[in-house]
Design an enzyme around this catalytic site. Structure first.
Site, PDB file in Angstrom:
ATOM      1  N   GLY A  35      -1.498   0.411 -12.779  1.00 13.11           N
ATOM      2  CA  GLY A  35      -0.794   1.298 -11.594  1.00 13.11           C
ATOM      3  C   GLY A  35       0.599   0.992 -11.210  1.00 13.11           C
ATOM      4  N   GLN A  50       6.263   0.418  -4.538  1.00 11.21           N
ATOM      5  CA  GLN A  50       5.873  -0.624  -4.453  1.00 11.21           C
ATOM      6  C   GLN A  50       7.075  -1.775  -4.878  1.00 11.21           C
ATOM      7  OE1 GLN A  50       2.303  -0.316  -6.248  1.00 11.21           O
ATOM      8  NE2 GLN A  50       1.398  -2.136  -6.094  1.00 11.21           N
ATOM      9  N   CYS A  70      -4.341  -5.065  -6.553  1.00 10.49           N
ATOM     10  CA  CYS A  70      -3.604  -4.427  -6.237  1.00 10.49           C
ATOM     11  C   CYS A  70      -2.248  -5.024  -6.925  1.00 10.49           C
ATOM     12  CB  CYS A  70      -3.290  -3.769  -4.949  1.00 10.49           C
ATOM     13  SG  CYS A  70      -1.470  -3.071  -4.847  1.00 10.49           S
ATOM     14  N   LEU A  71      -0.972  -4.889  -7.282  1.00 13.42           N
ATOM     15  CA  LEU A  71      -0.153  -5.736  -7.490  1.00 13.42           C
ATOM     16  C   LEU A  71       0.131  -6.216  -6.610  1.00 13.42           C
ATOM     17  CD1 LEU A  71       1.512  -4.156 -10.770  1.00 13.42           C
ATOM     18  CD2 LEU A  71      -0.169  -6.238 -10.158  1.00 13.42           C
ATOM     19  N   HIS A  94      -6.316   5.128  -5.159  1.00 11.30           N
ATOM     20  CA  HIS A  94      -5.484   3.889  -5.217  1.00 11.30           C
ATOM     21  C   HIS A  94      -4.019   3.808  -5.488  1.00 11.30           C
ATOM     22  CE1 HIS A  94      -5.036  -0.625  -5.093  1.00 11.30           C
ATOM     23  NE2 HIS A  94      -3.498  -0.059  -5.579  1.00 11.30           N
ATOM     24  N   GLU A  95      -3.315   4.627  -6.437  1.00 12.74           N
ATOM     25  CA  GLU A  95      -1.764   4.532  -6.179  1.00 12.74           C
ATOM     26  C   GLU A  95      -1.668   5.714  -4.894  1.00 12.74           C
ATOM     27  OE1 GLU A  95      -0.319   1.931  -7.411  1.00 12.74           O
ATOM     28  OE2 GLU A  95      -1.928   1.710  -9.111  1.00 12.74           O
ATOM     29  N   HIS A  98      -0.843   4.523  -1.980  1.00  8.36           N
ATOM     30  CA  HIS A  98       0.136   4.147  -1.614  1.00  8.36           C
ATOM     31  C   HIS A  98       1.412   4.944  -1.101  1.00  8.36           C
ATOM     32  CE1 HIS A  98      -0.236   0.000  -2.489  1.00  8.36           C
ATOM     33  NE2 HIS A  98      -0.952   0.245  -3.506  1.00  8.36           N
TER      34      HIS A  98
HETATM   35 ZN    ZN Z   1      -1.745  -0.829  -5.278  1.00 10.16          ZN
END
Ligand code: ZN
Length: 172
Positions: free
Chosen positions: A44, A49, A93-94, A135-136, A139
Site C-alpha cells: 500500500g 509518502q 511501512c515503506l 494504515h494508508e 497516512h
Molecule cells: Zn505506511
C-alpha cells in the site's frame, strides 16, 4: 514525486487535501504511486509518502490462499465505520524500512472513496485489505503506525531508520 520519503520527513506528518475530482493529473499520480509501491515492494502507498499532499491511496496485494490479486486506487478515502472486534497484526511501512510491530486495530471497516471514474464507492473490507487501508488512510492525516506504540518504542524505530538509511547511502 518519484521518490519515497522516509521518517522524519515533515511531509509525512502533514494532512493531505481532498481532491475536487479525479482528472488526468490525479490518474498520473496514482499510476506513479502504483509503480513505486510495486517496485519497493509494498502492499500500500499514500500520496504523502512521495511528497504529494493529496488524498490518494494505492493498494496491491495477493491473497495467500486463493492467489487472487487485489489492486486499485482510492481517491478521498474515508472510513465510515469500524467493527467492534479488534485484531492484532504485524505492520511495516515503506517510510520506515525494516521496522515492524504488532498493532491492534478494528478487524473490519466500511470505506467510502472515489474510483478512477469519479464514481462514489462504499465497500466493506476485512482481513489484510482492511489492515492495509486503515494504515494508508492514517497516512493521509499525517499519522504513522508507530504512533500506536509507546514514544520510547517509536523513537527507537525512527532512530533505526536513520541508521539504516545512512548505511544504505554509504554502500552506494
Ligand atoms: Zn505506511
Amino acid at each position: 514525486m518519484d521518490k519515497l520519503l522516509y521518517v522524519p520527513n515533515p511531509l509525512l506528518r502533514q494532512k493531505a487535501d481532498k481532491i475536487q475530482s479525479v482528472g488526468i493529473k490525479e490518474k498520473e499520480i496514482a499510476k506513479k504511486m502504483m509503480q513505486i509501491m510495486i517496485k519497493a515492494p509494498g502492499v500500500g502507498l499514500a500520496a504523502n509518502q512521495i511528497g504529494i499532499l493529496k488524498q490518494i491511496v494505492t493498494i496491491f496485494f495477493v491473497d495467500q490462499e486463493t492467489n487472487k490479486e487485489t489492486q486499485y486506487t482510492l481517491f478521498n478515502p474515508n472510513i465510515v465505520s469500524y467493527s467492534q472486534e479488534k485484531i492484532i497484526m504485524e505492520e511495516g511501512c515503506l517510510s520506515l524500512p525494516e521496522q515492524f510491530a504488532d498493532i491492534e486495530r478494528p478487524q473490519n471497516i466500511v470505506v467510502e472513496y472515489l474510483d478512477e471514474n469519479n464514481k462514489q464507492i462504499t465497500k466493506e473490507v476485512s482481513g489484510v485489505e482492511s489492515r492495509i487501508l486503515q494504515h494508508e488512510i492514517d497516512h493521509l492525516s499525517g499519522k504513522l503506525f508507530v504512533d500506536y506504540l509507546s514514544s520510547l518504542k517509536r523513537n527507537i524505530m525512527i532512530k533505526k531508520v536513520q541508521k539504516f538509511l545512512k548505511k544504505k547511502n554509504n554502500e552506494r
